[in-house]
Design an enzyme around this catalytic site. Sequence first.
Site, short mmCIF file in Angstrom:
data_model
loop_
_atom_site.label_atom_id
_atom_site.label_comp_id
_atom_site.label_asym_id
_atom_site.label_seq_id
_atom_site.Cartn_x
_atom_site.Cartn_y
_atom_site.Cartn_z
N GLU A 162 0.76 -1.09 -0.08
CA GLU A 162 -0.10 0.01 -0.13
C GLU A 162 0.77 1.19 0.05
O GLU A 162 0.56 2.17 0.84
CB GLU A 162 -1.14 -0.19 1.08
CG GLU A 162 -1.88 -1.24 1.02
CD GLU A 162 -2.83 -1.56 2.41
OE1 GLU A 162 -2.75 -0.82 3.34
OE2 GLU A 162 -3.53 -2.43 2.37
N GLU A 267 -6.42 -10.61 -1.53
CA GLU A 267 -7.00 -10.17 -0.02
C GLU A 267 -8.73 -10.19 -0.53
O GLU A 267 -9.35 -9.36 -0.02
CB GLU A 267 -6.68 -9.06 0.62
CG GLU A 267 -5.10 -9.04 0.95
CD GLU A 267 -5.01 -7.71 1.64
OE1 GLU A 267 -5.49 -7.08 2.47
OE2 GLU A 267 -3.67 -7.58 1.85
O1 G3I Z 1 -4.95 -8.10 18.72
C1 G3I Z 1 -5.75 -6.99 19.22
C2 G3I Z 1 -6.25 -7.32 20.67
O2 G3I Z 1 -5.34 -7.39 21.66
C3 G3I Z 1 -7.18 -5.97 21.01
O3 G3I Z 1 -7.83 -6.01 22.23
C4 G3I Z 1 -7.96 -5.44 19.95
C5 G3I Z 1 -8.79 -4.11 20.26
O4 G3I Z 1 -9.07 -3.38 19.09
O5 G3I Z 1 -7.22 -5.54 18.79
C6 G3I Z 1 -6.58 -6.19 18.47
O6 G3I Z 1 -5.86 -6.07 17.15
C7 G3I Z 1 -6.58 -5.84 16.14
C8 G3I Z 1 -6.26 -6.73 15.02
O7 G3I Z 1 -6.92 -6.44 13.53
C9 G3I Z 1 -6.51 -8.11 15.26
O8 G3I Z 1 -7.53 -8.41 15.26
C10 G3I Z 1 -6.50 -4.57 15.41
O9 G3I Z 1 -6.95 -3.34 16.48
C11 G3I Z 1 -7.02 -4.21 14.03
O10 G3I Z 1 -6.72 -2.93 13.50
C12 G3I Z 1 -6.44 -5.36 13.10
O11 G3I Z 1 -7.01 -5.12 11.85
C13 G3I Z 1 -6.44 -5.60 10.91
C14 G3I Z 1 -6.01 -4.69 9.87
O12 G3I Z 1 -5.61 -5.19 8.94
C15 G3I Z 1 -4.87 -3.74 10.35
O13 G3I Z 1 -3.73 -4.37 10.53
C16 G3I Z 1 -7.47 -6.64 10.29
O14 G3I Z 1 -7.76 -7.71 11.08
C17 G3I Z 1 -6.85 -7.28 8.94
O15 G3I Z 1 -7.89 -8.14 8.26
C18 G3I Z 1 -6.46 -6.04 8.11
O16 G3I Z 1 -6.06 -6.70 6.85
C19 G3I Z 1 -5.46 -5.60 5.94
C20 G3I Z 1 -4.34 -6.21 5.20
O17 G3I Z 1 -3.12 -6.48 6.15
C21 G3I Z 1 -3.64 -5.24 4.22
N1 G3I Z 1 -4.63 -4.84 3.24
C22 G3I Z 1 -5.87 -4.32 3.77
C23 G3I Z 1 -6.39 -5.37 4.76
C24 G3I Z 1 -7.78 -4.90 5.15
O18 G3I Z 1 -7.61 -3.78 6.03
#
Ligand code: G3I
Length: 377
Positions: A162, A267
């Site tokens: 990205e 994805e």
């Molecule tokens: O693990 C923590 C947990 O300990 C905490 O209690 C909770 C509270 O919000 O957050 C948890 O982390 C979250 C994590 O996902 C695991 O569930 C993060 O907040 C959340 O921001 C994170 O979101 C991920 C996002 O990327 C940001 O990294 C999504 O699951 C994931 O599907 C998404 O994937 C991205 C690709 O990597 C790149 N392209 C876009 C795609 C969709 O956004």
Amino acid sequence: MKKSMNYHKIAKPFYSAFLFCALSVSPSVGQNKIQSLKSAYEDDFLIGTALGTEHILERNEKANRLIKREFNAITPENIMKSQIIHPTPNHYNFDLSDKYVEYGLKNGMYIVGHTLIWHSQLPAFAGKIKNADSLRIFMTEHINTVAGRYAGKINSWDVVNEALNEDGTLRKSVFLNNLGEDYIKNAFDLAAKADPHAALYYNDYNIEQPAKRKGAIELIRKLQAGGTKIDGVGIQGHWSIHKLNLQEIETSIIEFSQLGIKVAFTELDLSVLPNPWDLQGADVNQRFAESPAMNPYKDSLPDSIQTVLANRYTDLFKLFLKHRDKISRVTFWGVDDSHSWLNGFPIRNRTNYPLLFDRALEPKKAYQAVINLKTTK
Ligand code: G3I
């Protein structure tokens, strides 16, 4: 040769044994031998899924059986992002990533690393870096350590994720601000050195759209002109059943492959919910956060929408099959609807249905439609 059978010399015996077992226990679809997504598409491209921690740790037996039966490629949804794997300058968390790689190896799967350099989900210390030397050190150590650890085991890396704005220009980030556009070349060169055998990809969303696609093509051409190894481009494929531009997707497959690289859909998911960003002139995130109108299928998905979802997936996979020679992999962003990120984005706490398996881990009409493309000519 079947595209899906040659990922790890070391893992091949496991794969053959596993394939034999999987085929003998999986439910039959149609009257011929096609019994799963991966077997249906084995001569075309890899079929992948994104794994969460619960999948890597094999916590749910039904999910585990499904993953092994249906998919031959895996991507870690979150656990290899730098914030998680490299939280402080000299500390790496390899516990889950080791288990992830082990899971892929023991099941003979194509293993994707996601992602080395991304402006988002950065460890706090890296986000605060304000000079080129320190950022170069971070990048070098990070890529050497992470890609180096799994050299020969990870099949493909999303090296840079990205890096582009919607208009095709480079996104401002701690990397661009401190190192200029060369950070992209540096990242690919470091990854190629750390793991000379992994396929190296540039991964982004909306790069099937004309302006952003043009930016991606320019970025890839520059890398190639500078002698940098790049093997493929990942079109993420976070789309919607309400807005799926097959024409632009097809143009993208063709134009990217004309660069001499592979195209992967890295994805894939199709949201069925209304998108507040399509509305004009309001602060939609706030306004619709609690609105039932933005969460219309809270209890179940009507048959009519299941059918639309199945039809959109049919259209997409027909297109993928038409260009099977250019496509290396199609990976769904999640195993089943229950753990899709789209239940929380762009509005929290909704009930979305973007994947091929439902919350009970049963195949949906869309699954059948994708399989049917290979059984009915
Ligand atoms: O693990 C923590 C947990 O300990 C905490 O209690 C909770 C509270 O919000 O957050 C948890 O982390 C979250 C994590 O996902 C695991 O569930 C993060 O907040 C959340 O921001 C994170 O979101 C991920 C996002 O990327 C940001 O990294 C999504 O699951 C994931 O599907 C998404 O994937 C991205 C690709 O990597 C790149 N392209 C876009 C795609 C969709 O956004």
